[in-house]
Design a protein around this motif. Structure first.
Motif, PDB file in Angstrom:
ATOM      1  N   LYS A 179      23.712  89.330  27.631  1.00  0.00           N
ATOM      2  CA  LYS A 179      22.776  88.336  27.896  1.00  0.00           C
ATOM      3  C   LYS A 179      21.603  88.514  26.754  1.00  0.00           C
ATOM      4  O   LYS A 179      20.895  87.686  26.388  1.00  0.00           O
ATOM      5  CB  LYS A 179      21.987  88.642  29.388  1.00  0.00           C
ATOM      6  CG  LYS A 179      22.870  87.926  30.440  1.00  0.00           C
ATOM      7  CD  LYS A 179      22.365  88.106  31.641  1.00  0.00           C
ATOM      8  CE  LYS A 179      23.235  87.482  32.767  1.00  0.00           C
ATOM      9  NZ  LYS A 179      22.447  87.693  34.190  1.00  0.00           N
ATOM     10  N   LYS A 180      21.322  89.932  26.483  1.00  0.00           N
ATOM     11  CA  LYS A 180      20.343  90.193  25.266  1.00  0.00           C
ATOM     12  C   LYS A 180      20.965  90.696  24.133  1.00  0.00           C
ATOM     13  O   LYS A 180      20.163  91.299  23.297  1.00  0.00           O
ATOM     14  CB  LYS A 180      19.634  91.427  26.086  1.00  0.00           C
ATOM     15  CG  LYS A 180      18.904  90.941  27.526  1.00  0.00           C
ATOM     16  CD  LYS A 180      18.190  92.307  27.890  1.00  0.00           C
ATOM     17  CE  LYS A 180      17.419  92.008  29.250  1.00  0.00           C
ATOM     18  NZ  LYS A 180      16.779  92.877  29.537  1.00  0.00           N
ATOM     19  N   ALA A 181      22.029  90.177  23.731  1.00  0.00           N
ATOM     20  CA  ALA A 181      22.570  90.702  22.478  1.00  0.00           C
ATOM     21  C   ALA A 181      21.775  89.968  21.192  1.00  0.00           C
ATOM     22  O   ALA A 181      21.317  88.877  21.184  1.00  0.00           O
ATOM     23  CB  ALA A 181      24.113  89.986  22.397  1.00  0.00           C
ATOM     24  N   ASN A 182      21.570  90.940  20.208  1.00  0.00           N
ATOM     25  CA  ASN A 182      20.883  90.299  19.001  1.00  0.00           C
ATOM     26  C   ASN A 182      21.625  90.560  17.808  1.00  0.00           C
ATOM     27  O   ASN A 182      21.171  90.226  16.703  1.00  0.00           O
ATOM     28  CB  ASN A 182      19.373  91.028  18.805  1.00  0.00           C
ATOM     29  CG  ASN A 182      19.486  92.402  18.921  1.00  0.00           C
ATOM     30  OD1 ASN A 182      20.554  93.354  18.674  1.00  0.00           O
ATOM     31  ND2 ASN A 182      18.342  93.134  19.189  1.00  0.00           N
ATOM     32  N   LEU A 183      22.914  91.019  17.852  1.00  0.00           N
ATOM     33  CA  LEU A 183      23.862  90.972  16.913  1.00  0.00           C
ATOM     34  C   LEU A 183      25.184  90.526  17.114  1.00  0.00           C
ATOM     35  O   LEU A 183      25.518  90.330  18.380  1.00  0.00           O
ATOM     36  CB  LEU A 183      24.219  92.646  16.548  1.00  0.00           C
ATOM     37  CG  LEU A 183      23.088  93.668  16.253  1.00  0.00           C
ATOM     38  CD1 LEU A 183      23.501  95.050  15.998  1.00  0.00           C
ATOM     39  CD2 LEU A 183      22.360  93.063  14.791  1.00  0.00           C
TER      40      LEU A 183
ATOM     41  N   LEU B  28      19.327  97.627  19.291  1.00  0.00           N
ATOM     42  CA  LEU B  28      20.441  96.903  18.533  1.00  0.00           C
ATOM     43  C   LEU B  28      21.363  96.487  19.809  1.00  0.00           C
ATOM     44  O   LEU B  28      21.897  97.577  20.207  1.00  0.00           O
ATOM     45  CB  LEU B  28      20.926  97.237  17.517  1.00  0.00           C
ATOM     46  CG  LEU B  28      19.953  97.707  16.233  1.00  0.00           C
ATOM     47  CD1 LEU B  28      20.550  97.997  15.236  1.00  0.00           C
ATOM     48  CD2 LEU B  28      18.983  96.091  16.080  1.00  0.00           C
ATOM     49  N   LEU B  29      21.806  95.521  19.964  1.00  0.00           N
ATOM     50  CA  LEU B  29      22.939  95.127  20.829  1.00  0.00           C
ATOM     51  C   LEU B  29      23.947  93.930  20.386  1.00  0.00           C
ATOM     52  O   LEU B  29      23.270  92.886  19.997  1.00  0.00           O
ATOM     53  CB  LEU B  29      22.227  94.638  22.432  1.00  0.00           C
ATOM     54  CG  LEU B  29      21.259  95.623  23.117  1.00  0.00           C
ATOM     55  CD1 LEU B  29      20.467  94.864  24.153  1.00  0.00           C
ATOM     56  CD2 LEU B  29      21.918  96.739  23.498  1.00  0.00           C
ATOM     57  N   SER B  30      25.328  94.243  20.636  1.00  0.00           N
ATOM     58  CA  SER B  30      26.065  93.380  20.094  1.00  0.00           C
ATOM     59  C   SER B  30      26.586  92.612  21.107  1.00  0.00           C
ATOM     60  O   SER B  30      26.785  92.998  22.399  1.00  0.00           O
ATOM     61  CB  SER B  30      27.209  94.125  19.345  1.00  0.00           C
ATOM     62  OG  SER B  30      27.974  93.346  18.810  1.00  0.00           O
ATOM     63  N   VAL B  31      27.072  91.374  20.952  1.00  0.00           N
ATOM     64  CA  VAL B  31      27.724  90.658  21.911  1.00  0.00           C
ATOM     65  C   VAL B  31      29.358  91.119  21.933  1.00  0.00           C
ATOM     66  O   VAL B  31      29.650  91.699  20.982  1.00  0.00           O
ATOM     67  CB  VAL B  31      27.916  88.971  21.447  1.00  0.00           C
ATOM     68  CG1 VAL B  31      26.423  88.409  21.386  1.00  0.00           C
ATOM     69  CG2 VAL B  31      28.666  88.976  19.971  1.00  0.00           C
TER      70      VAL B  31
END
Length: 342
Positions: free
Chosen positions: A301-305, A334-337
């Motif tokens: 839900k909070k991915a930015n990558l 940094l969080l990836s999908v």
């Protein structure tokens, strides 16, 4: 004047006499209106060039209207006849300015046919510009310089592709170009920096290839994340679409990945693309280095990558780049999908 003498049988009146009469009649006008009338009644073109030179055509119209009013012409006060003098004058000025811009552009287009703008070219000298247009040679100078500056800025940005460099790195690269004049500053290049080029060719940038090779990605820091163990946070702002770093490790199919995951101990799962944080994080090709990409956590839900797989056209190793989904602020984790990139 001859018409007045013959038809109306009046004594001849010289220009000087008429001028004095009108100047006397302006005694009750404002200083600005007096100045307009004086400009309108200048003695000669030479005098006007030297002393007055009304630069705006609406001043001529306003002065003419004032003279009509002083002469008793009631139509000068009529507001129903059409747009005001100021409006008509402003429209005329705009038309004149537009026409001049068109003339300058036509002259510039002609100059480019003989002296095209190039990265390393010298600006056409005054003689060449004057041969194209003596009237607009200065405008041609400014336009040529601006066009070359835009070209050089794009050239600098294209070298670094979709990864923002440091100002010192940009400055060093610009100096290496050997430009002696019309040189863009590193600060101006980075002022409104945005990722350039297609995301499909992001890995082709020599700057990004160098970072993949040496793993010296800037703007990132490994931190302890509550409830997660290790994680990676941003120490500078990243723009949407920017390459943040790469994931360094072997790429396998989703089927093979599931097989490996089911048969691998949890503490060793760091060799998978998405993994938990209790693991060995070094990669075989960079012993002693802890690649940032292998420590980035994932989120639904909070991915930015988002990961993007790049396969070389001929030979070489597949590369997974992690690109910013949106703007990432300083201090943000940094969080990836979680998607298949095979």
């Amino acid at each position: 004047m001859f018409y007045i003498r013959v038809v109306y049988k009046l004594d001849p009146v010289t220009y000087q006499t008429a001028r004095r009469i009108f100047e006397t009649a302006t005694k009750d006008l404002t200083d600005q209106e007096k100045s307009l009338v004086a400009d309108y009644l200048t003695h000669s073109t030479a005098t006007a060039d030297e002393h007055y030179r009304m630069k705006q055509s609406r001043n001529v119209v306003l002065a003419s209207k004032l003279l009509k009013k002083l002469a008793g012409d009631s139509s000068a006060d009529s507001a129903e006849e059409g747009p005001s003098c100021s409006a008509r004058g402003a429209a005329r000025d705009a038309a004149l300015a537009s026409n001049q811009q068109m003339d300058v552009q036509a002259a510039f287009d002609q100059l480019l046919r003989t002296h095209p703008v190039t990265l390393d070219g010298d600006i056409p000298d005054k003689t060449a510009r004057s041969q194209t247009s003596g009237r607009f040679q200065r405008q041609l100078y400014d336009r040529w310089l601006k066009a070359q500056m835009r070209m050089r800025v794009r050239h600098v940005l294209s070298h670094f592709g979709r990864r923002q460099p440091t100002e010192s790195r940009v400055d060093a690269w610009i100096r290496n170009q050997g430009w002696k004049s019309n040189v863009p500053s590193a600060a101006s290049v980075l002022k409104d920096w945005r990722p350039v080029g297609s995301v499909d060719t992001a890995v082709d940038s020599s700057h990004i290839q160098e970072l993949i090779h040496n793993q010296k990605w800037k703007g990132l820091v490994v931190m302890d994340i509550a409830g997660k163990g290790k994680g990676v946070c941003a120490t500078r702002q990243f723009q949407a679409g920017e390459v943040v770093c790469d994931y360094h490790g072997p790429v396998v199919t989703a089927t093979e990945g599931q097989r490996i995951h089911s048969s691998t101990k949890e503490e060793e799962s760091g060799y998978m693309f998405f993994f938990r944080n209790s693991h060995k994080s070094e990669c075989a090709c960079h012993p002693g280095i802890q690649p940032f990409g292998r420590l980035i956590n994932h989120s639904h839900k909070k991915a930015n990558l988002r990961p993007r797989l790049y396969s070389p056209a001929v030979g070489g190793q597949d590369v997974i780049l992690l690109l910013a989904l949106n703007r990432i602020n300083v201090g943000e984790e940094l969080l990836s999908v979680v998607i298949n990139v095979m």
